[in-house]
Design a protein around this motif. Structure first.
Motif, PDB file in Angstrom:
ATOM      1  N   GLN A  44       0.855  -1.191   0.000  1.00 21.42           N
ATOM      2  CA  GLN A  44       0.000   0.000   0.000  1.00 21.42           C
ATOM      3  C   GLN A  44       0.891   1.241   0.000  1.00 21.42           C
ATOM      4  O   GLN A  44       2.077   1.165   0.349  1.00 21.42           O
ATOM      5  CB  GLN A  44      -0.888   0.019   1.242  1.00 21.42           C
ATOM      6  N   SER A  78       1.268   6.601   4.014  1.00 26.32           N
ATOM      7  CA  SER A  78       0.413   7.772   4.210  1.00 26.32           C
ATOM      8  C   SER A  78       1.170   8.986   4.735  1.00 26.32           C
ATOM      9  O   SER A  78       0.696  10.115   4.631  1.00 26.32           O
ATOM     10  CB  SER A  78      -0.735   7.435   5.161  1.00 26.32           C
ATOM     11  N   THR A  79       2.341   8.754   5.297  1.00 25.13           N
ATOM     12  CA  THR A  79       3.121   9.873   5.840  1.00 25.13           C
ATOM     13  C   THR A  79       4.611   9.586   5.721  1.00 25.13           C
ATOM     14  O   THR A  79       5.034   8.425   5.787  1.00 25.13           O
ATOM     15  CB  THR A  79       2.759  10.145   7.320  1.00 25.13           C
ATOM     16  N   GLU A 130      -7.649   6.077  14.231  1.00 24.46           N
ATOM     17  CA  GLU A 130      -6.988   6.993  13.304  1.00 24.46           C
ATOM     18  C   GLU A 130      -5.465   6.891  13.277  1.00 24.46           C
ATOM     19  O   GLU A 130      -4.888   6.403  12.307  1.00 24.46           O
ATOM     20  CB  GLU A 130      -7.425   8.432  13.619  1.00 24.46           C
ATOM     21  N   THR A 131      -4.802   7.347  14.305  1.00 25.35           N
ATOM     22  CA  THR A 131      -3.342   7.463  14.236  1.00 25.35           C
ATOM     23  C   THR A 131      -2.605   6.215  14.715  1.00 25.35           C
ATOM     24  O   THR A 131      -1.617   5.801  14.110  1.00 25.35           O
ATOM     25  CB  THR A 131      -2.848   8.676  15.056  1.00 25.35           C
ATOM     26  N   PRO A 138      -2.677   2.674  12.146  1.00 19.95           N
ATOM     27  CA  PRO A 138      -1.731   2.698  11.011  1.00 19.95           C
ATOM     28  C   PRO A 138      -0.278   2.810  11.457  1.00 19.95           C
ATOM     29  O   PRO A 138       0.623   2.274  10.799  1.00 19.95           O
ATOM     30  CB  PRO A 138      -2.163   3.916  10.193  1.00 19.95           C
ATOM     31  N   ASN A 165       2.344   0.002  10.181  1.00 19.68           N
ATOM     32  CA  ASN A 165       3.513   0.353   9.373  1.00 19.68           C
ATOM     33  C   ASN A 165       4.821   0.118  10.116  1.00 19.68           C
ATOM     34  O   ASN A 165       5.801  -0.342   9.523  1.00 19.68           O
ATOM     35  CB  ASN A 165       3.412   1.813   8.919  1.00 19.68           C
ATOM     36  N   GLN A 225       3.636  17.023   3.067  1.00 20.79           N
ATOM     37  CA  GLN A 225       2.738  15.873   3.165  1.00 20.79           C
ATOM     38  C   GLN A 225       2.039  15.591   1.838  1.00 20.79           C
ATOM     39  O   GLN A 225       1.961  14.445   1.389  1.00 20.79           O
ATOM     40  CB  GLN A 225       1.701  16.112   4.265  1.00 20.79           C
ATOM     41  N   ASN A 247       2.539  12.295  -0.459  1.00 18.16           N
ATOM     42  CA  ASN A 247       1.391  11.452  -0.783  1.00 18.16           C
ATOM     43  C   ASN A 247       1.255  11.231  -2.288  1.00 18.16           C
ATOM     44  O   ASN A 247       0.914  10.128  -2.733  1.00 18.16           O
ATOM     45  CB  ASN A 247       0.102  12.063  -0.239  1.00 18.16           C
ATOM     46  N   SER A 257       4.123   8.768  -3.264  1.00 16.36           N
ATOM     47  CA  SER A 257       3.841   7.443  -2.731  1.00 16.36           C
ATOM     48  C   SER A 257       2.707   6.765  -3.501  1.00 16.36           C
ATOM     49  O   SER A 257       2.785   5.579  -3.849  1.00 16.36           O
ATOM     50  CB  SER A 257       3.479   7.563  -1.249  1.00 16.36           C
ATOM     51  N   SER A 258       1.653   7.513  -3.788  1.00 15.04           N
ATOM     52  CA  SER A 258       0.508   6.963  -4.524  1.00 15.04           C
ATOM     53  C   SER A 258       0.888   6.636  -5.961  1.00 15.04           C
ATOM     54  O   SER A 258       0.446   5.621  -6.525  1.00 15.04           O
ATOM     55  CB  SER A 258      -0.662   7.954  -4.504  1.00 15.04           C
TER      56      SER A 258
END
Length: 369
Positions: A100, A103-104, A232-233, A236, A240, A353, A357, A360-361
């Protein structure tokens, strides 16, 4: 609460430092990682080594705090300076391992740390994840705290003055510079979607996402923190961090997420978590005697973070061409707009950020479509 917190932390670190091999700690300049390292060294007399990211960007550079703690504790610290040569290659490898996008950029920084730990033969890594969500630590927590006190004019005025004096100068996000944010709108959650409106023009199709917060507590601040912890935080982060660690055969341990610490923090009134303008007040007080005051009073929120310009040379034509090469991402994102921002130094430095993103995407879609 302070004494109980100290006891719970010592017990948790004692449990998670059971090892026949040297212990590696993720070490920033903040209170979270240093609380664990200080307990391991001062209370439990362990042989510990800190691993830190040393950013070239002054906004994220914590070297003076890290050096102060290392000297005080008489421990070895290994600082890692990000290199621009391998970033895209490394990111492809990590995304392939994780299955995946990241995200950060913090997850990439953690990967750099455990990679260095592995090179030096370490098999156990301890990190300070979870402290923000249990003891308070994010800038919006201060504003939620002000909302909690608003009914008591005297307490509110005192807390507001502390916030202005101690925190305001460190807050770059304009959203969190408004102390009345949650007083005016207790349901404000737009910050969770990372400037959704600001970046809308980059998308080829209109994109809107609603957010439904779970109800765990009648207290606004406590409910927000529990949503961060459960939904939320923290999930993940653990996911990861574990994938990063496992890819180097390192065991990841997170002492703050101990059940006894969790139960204890739940029993502490939310109003007490932030005092005199200081988030994590209970945590700070519980360990202030085993670390430099410079660390226990450090309120800057940095952690394992860096600017995207630390990792990529956007002046290199070959690199930029690679980022603009044909990709499924450009069926979602406007390529012309991306090309403009890759040549805009100010945008790159202040929108790390979003740029991360995008990269990464892009890598993920190219490998999976």
């Amino acid at each position: 609460n302070i004494i109980q917190t100290r006891e719970a932390l010592v017990n948790s670190v004692r449990l998670r430092t059971r090892s026949d091999v040297p212990l590696a700690f993720c070490m920033s300049g903040g209170i979270d990682s240093n609380a664990l390292i200080s307990i391991a060294k001062k209370e439990l007399n362990h042989n510990v080594v800190g691993f830190s990211i040393l950013s070239m960007d002054n906004r994220y550079n914590e070297k003076n705090y890290i050096d102060a703690s290392s000297k005080y504790l008489n421990i070895k610290n290994i600082g890692i300076r990000p290199k621009k040569t391998n970033f895209l290659k490394d990111l492809r490898k990590i995304i392939s391992q994780h299955g995946q996008p990241l995200s950060t950029i913090s997850f990439y920084m953690h990967w750099l740390l455990v990679k260095e730990m592995s090179k030096r033969g370490f098999k156990v890594c301890l990190s300070g994840g979870g402290a923000d969500e249990l003891f308070s630590g994010y800038y919006d927590h201060h504003l939620l705290h002000l909302n909690e006190l608003y009914h008591n004019k005297k307490k509110f005025k005192t807390a507001l003055n502390h916030w202005k004096k101690i925190n305001l100068k460190n807050i770059r996000n304009p959203i969190f510079r408004d102390p009345f944010l949650y007083i005016k709108n207790k349901n404000f959650r737009e910050h969770l979607f990372f400037n959704n409106k600001k970046y809308q023009s980059f998308f080829l199709k209109d994109y809107q996402k609603s957010y439904q917060e779970e109800k765990y507590s009648v207290q606004l601040m406590r409910n927000r923190m529990l949503n961060e912890l459960y939904n939320e935080t923290v999930p993940p982060m653990l996911h990861n961090d574990d994938l990063n660690s496992m890819s180097f055969s390192i065991e990841n341990r997170t002492p703050f997420l101990d059940r006894n610490i969790y139960e204890l923090t739940k029993s502490i009134p939310a109003e007490q978590l932030i005092q005199n303008g200081m988030a994590k007040f209970i945590l700070r007080e519980s360990v202030k005697d085993i670390m430099p005051k410079k660390i226990s009073q450090n309120i800057k929120k940095i952690g394992f973070n860096a600017s995207i310009t630390d990792h990529i040379n956007f002046k290199d034509k070959k690199t930029v061409d690679q980022l603009l090469s044909d990709s499924p991402i450009f069926e979602i994102i406007n390529k012309d707009n991306i090309e403009k921002i890759l040549k805009n130094k100010k945008f790159l430095e202040t929108n790390t950020q979003f740029v991360f993103n995008f990269i990464s995407s892009k890598i993920f879609l190219e490998n999976n479509i």
